[in-house]
Scaffold this active site. Sequence first.
Site, short mmCIF file in Angstrom:
data_model
loop_
_atom_site.label_atom_id
_atom_site.label_comp_id
_atom_site.label_asym_id
_atom_site.label_seq_id
_atom_site.Cartn_x
_atom_site.Cartn_y
_atom_site.Cartn_z
N GLY A 24 0.84 -1.21 0.00
CA GLY A 24 0.00 0.00 0.00
C GLY A 24 0.87 1.25 0.00
N GLY A 65 -11.30 14.78 19.02
CA GLY A 65 -12.23 14.89 20.15
C GLY A 65 -13.42 13.97 20.03
N THR A 122 4.19 2.83 5.39
CA THR A 122 2.78 2.41 5.51
C THR A 122 2.08 3.36 6.46
OG1 THR A 122 1.27 0.76 6.42
CG2 THR A 122 3.51 0.68 7.24
N SER A 132 6.44 -6.42 2.27
CA SER A 132 7.53 -6.03 1.37
C SER A 132 8.89 -6.44 1.94
CB SER A 132 7.51 -4.52 1.13
OG SER A 132 6.26 -4.13 0.63
N ASP A 183 2.15 -0.16 11.96
CA ASP A 183 2.02 -1.51 12.54
C ASP A 183 3.29 -2.34 12.31
OD1 ASP A 183 1.82 -1.74 9.80
OD2 ASP A 183 0.14 -3.13 9.82
N ALA A 196 15.41 10.96 -0.70
CA ALA A 196 16.53 10.91 0.25
C ALA A 196 17.50 9.78 -0.09
CB ALA A 196 15.99 10.73 1.68
N ARG A 246 -4.68 7.90 2.60
CA ARG A 246 -3.43 7.41 1.98
C ARG A 246 -2.86 8.42 1.00
NH1 ARG A 246 -3.79 1.11 1.04
NH2 ARG A 246 -3.57 1.62 -1.15
N GLU A 254 -11.34 0.13 10.39
CA GLU A 254 -12.01 -0.81 9.47
C GLU A 254 -11.95 -2.26 9.94
OE1 GLU A 254 -10.01 -1.40 5.67
OE2 GLU A 254 -8.10 -0.84 6.57
N ARG A 279 0.76 -4.88 -5.54
CA ARG A 279 0.73 -6.12 -4.74
C ARG A 279 1.00 -7.23 -5.74
NH1 ARG A 279 -0.84 -4.23 0.36
NH2 ARG A 279 -2.43 -2.63 0.26
N GLY A 308 -7.11 0.63 8.81
CA GLY A 308 -6.47 -0.14 9.87
C GLY A 308 -7.10 -1.51 9.93
N ARG A 309 -6.59 -2.42 9.07
CA ARG A 309 -7.19 -3.76 9.01
C ARG A 309 -6.91 -4.53 10.29
NH1 ARG A 309 -6.49 -5.74 3.24
NH2 ARG A 309 -4.32 -5.33 3.77
N ASP A 324 5.56 -4.73 6.16
CA ASP A 324 6.33 -5.94 6.51
C ASP A 324 6.21 -7.03 5.44
OD1 ASP A 324 3.70 -6.34 7.18
OD2 ASP A 324 4.12 -7.38 9.06
N ASP A 379 -0.22 2.58 8.40
CA ASP A 379 -0.83 1.84 9.51
C ASP A 379 -0.07 1.89 10.84
OD1 ASP A 379 -3.01 1.11 8.04
OD2 ASP A 379 -2.20 -0.82 7.44
P1 ADP Z 1 2.96 -4.37 2.74
O1 ADP Z 1 4.36 -4.34 2.26
O2 ADP Z 1 2.34 -3.01 2.78
O3 ADP Z 1 2.81 -5.16 4.03
P2 ADP Z 1 1.91 -6.62 1.22
O4 ADP Z 1 1.75 -7.53 2.39
O5 ADP Z 1 0.86 -6.61 0.16
O6 ADP Z 1 2.07 -5.10 1.63
O7 ADP Z 1 3.30 -7.00 0.54
C1 ADP Z 1 3.78 -6.24 -0.55
C2 ADP Z 1 4.45 -7.14 -1.53
O8 ADP Z 1 5.61 -7.74 -0.94
C3 ADP Z 1 3.64 -8.33 -2.02
O9 ADP Z 1 2.67 -7.97 -2.97
C4 ADP Z 1 4.73 -9.22 -2.59
O10 ADP Z 1 5.16 -8.74 -3.84
C5 ADP Z 1 5.85 -8.99 -1.55
N1 ADP Z 1 5.79 -10.07 -0.54
C6 ADP Z 1 4.85 -10.23 0.43
N2 ADP Z 1 5.06 -11.37 1.13
C7 ADP Z 1 6.17 -11.95 0.59
C8 ADP Z 1 6.91 -13.15 0.87
N3 ADP Z 1 6.55 -13.99 1.83
N4 ADP Z 1 8.00 -13.41 0.11
C9 ADP Z 1 8.38 -12.57 -0.89
N5 ADP Z 1 7.72 -11.44 -1.20
C10 ADP Z 1 6.64 -11.11 -0.48
O1 F6P Z 2 -1.85 0.79 3.65
C1 F6P Z 2 -2.35 -0.17 4.58
C2 F6P Z 2 -3.79 -0.27 4.39
O2 F6P Z 2 -4.17 1.06 4.37
C3 F6P Z 2 -4.70 -0.99 5.38
O3 F6P Z 2 -5.06 -0.26 6.51
C4 F6P Z 2 -5.88 -1.34 4.50
O4 F6P Z 2 -6.64 -2.38 4.99
C5 F6P Z 2 -5.22 -1.68 3.22
O5 F6P Z 2 -4.05 -0.89 3.15
C6 F6P Z 2 -6.06 -1.52 2.00
O6 F6P Z 2 -5.26 -1.45 0.88
P1 F6P Z 2 -5.71 -1.75 -0.62
O7 F6P Z 2 -7.03 -1.12 -0.82
O8 F6P Z 2 -4.61 -1.12 -1.41
O9 F6P Z 2 -5.73 -3.23 -0.73
#
Ligand code: ADP
Ligand code: F6P
Length: 319
Positions: free
Chosen positions: A11, A185, A125, A105, A129, A22, A252, A222, A72, A170-171, A103, A127
């Site tokens: 995201g 508030g 991100t 990524s 998180d 940077a 976002r 959410e 993604r 915020g999933r 995480d 979030d």
């Molecule tokens: P975020 O990075 O915001 O947590 P995602 O969980 O969608 O978002 O992960 C982003 C991208 O990172 C994924 O679409 C994929 O390309 C890569 N990725 C996620 N999990 C893995 C994994 N276990 N191994 C390798 N690449 C991954």
């Molecule tokens: O960027 C993180 C986040 O905003 C989460 O809080 C939300 O659930 C998710 O991304 C939604 O992302 P997308 O609509 O891109 O799948």
Amino acid sequence: MKRIGILTSGGDAPGMNAAVRAVARKALSSNLEVCGINYGYRGLVEGDIFEIKEKEVSDLIQLGGTILYTARYPEFAEKEYQQKGVAQLKRNGIDALVTIGGDGSYHGAVRLTEQGINAIGLPGTIDNDIPFTDQTIGFSTAIQTSVSEIDKIRDTAKSHGRIFVVEVMGRNSGEIALRTAIASGSQVVVIPEKPFDIDQIATTIKDARQRGHQHQIIITAEGAIHADSLTQQLSNLGIENIRSVTLGHVARGGSPTAEDRILASRMGSYAIDLLLAGKGGQAVGIEQGVITHHSMLDLFNTKSKTDLSMYDLANILAY
Ligand code: ADP
Ligand code: F6P
């Protein structure tokens, strides 16, 4: 190390561009060549790679979104695709990588590091998180945007003596909801980390109305319950004059706050320091004001903490 790559993944988050700038500026000033990779790991596998010169990162610090685009791309979890990515990096003479994302990524970055390409992760991100960092790039802007939208909602809420249920992103995390609740508030905040009782929320709203709070803002993350559903349930329990608004992706976008720009700038420069020191598989963070790094493998075994003192504070100040 002669040439580094930068990609944004998952995201998007306001401040990703400031981070790209940077990383690029620090690398260029360290006599490294810099390549941008479009659309995250998908662009890496497809070879959507271009050279970044000084000019490309001018006028960028204030822009929302990501000029490198994002995607993604679940395929990258498979070794076959990772190997294709490594081959593209080698073809383009790229020795190391900076990944800006969440995480998910970071998992891709670890796999690349294991296959000989040192990769550093920056927490991009909204979030907030990610373990081992007090703040992620984009979090400050997401709160600022949510609060300024809610200030507008409050105007119309007040005019009509209405209750507004406002949903923020915020999933799995209530971090955005909690800070937004305090800064706007709100009367009630609902987050995934805390079980909620719908009757109790209805009683809180009714009691507050009795005490003179005719208009009230209820914030929900959410991942806890969607605004529409919460509004319907409260209406069924006799709460009158109630409306719902979902802010969602609004938070976002937009120009990053100064805080996010500064955080992204500090982290982006630090990522190059780590690569120059020969490190890979490291996640950059900020802890008590200091820029730090931790092994991504350690990060995967750690749960990010929501600051629940914010939950208590939001409830106390709602009186
Ligand atoms: P975020 O990075 O915001 O947590 P995602 O969980 O969608 O978002 O992960 C982003 C991208 O990172 C994924 O679409 C994929 O390309 C890569 N990725 C996620 N999990 C893995 C994994 N276990 N191994 C390798 N690449 C991954
Ligand atoms: O960027 C993180 C986040 O905003 C989460 O809080 C939300 O659930 C998710 O991304 C939604 O992302 P997308 O609509 O891109 O799948």
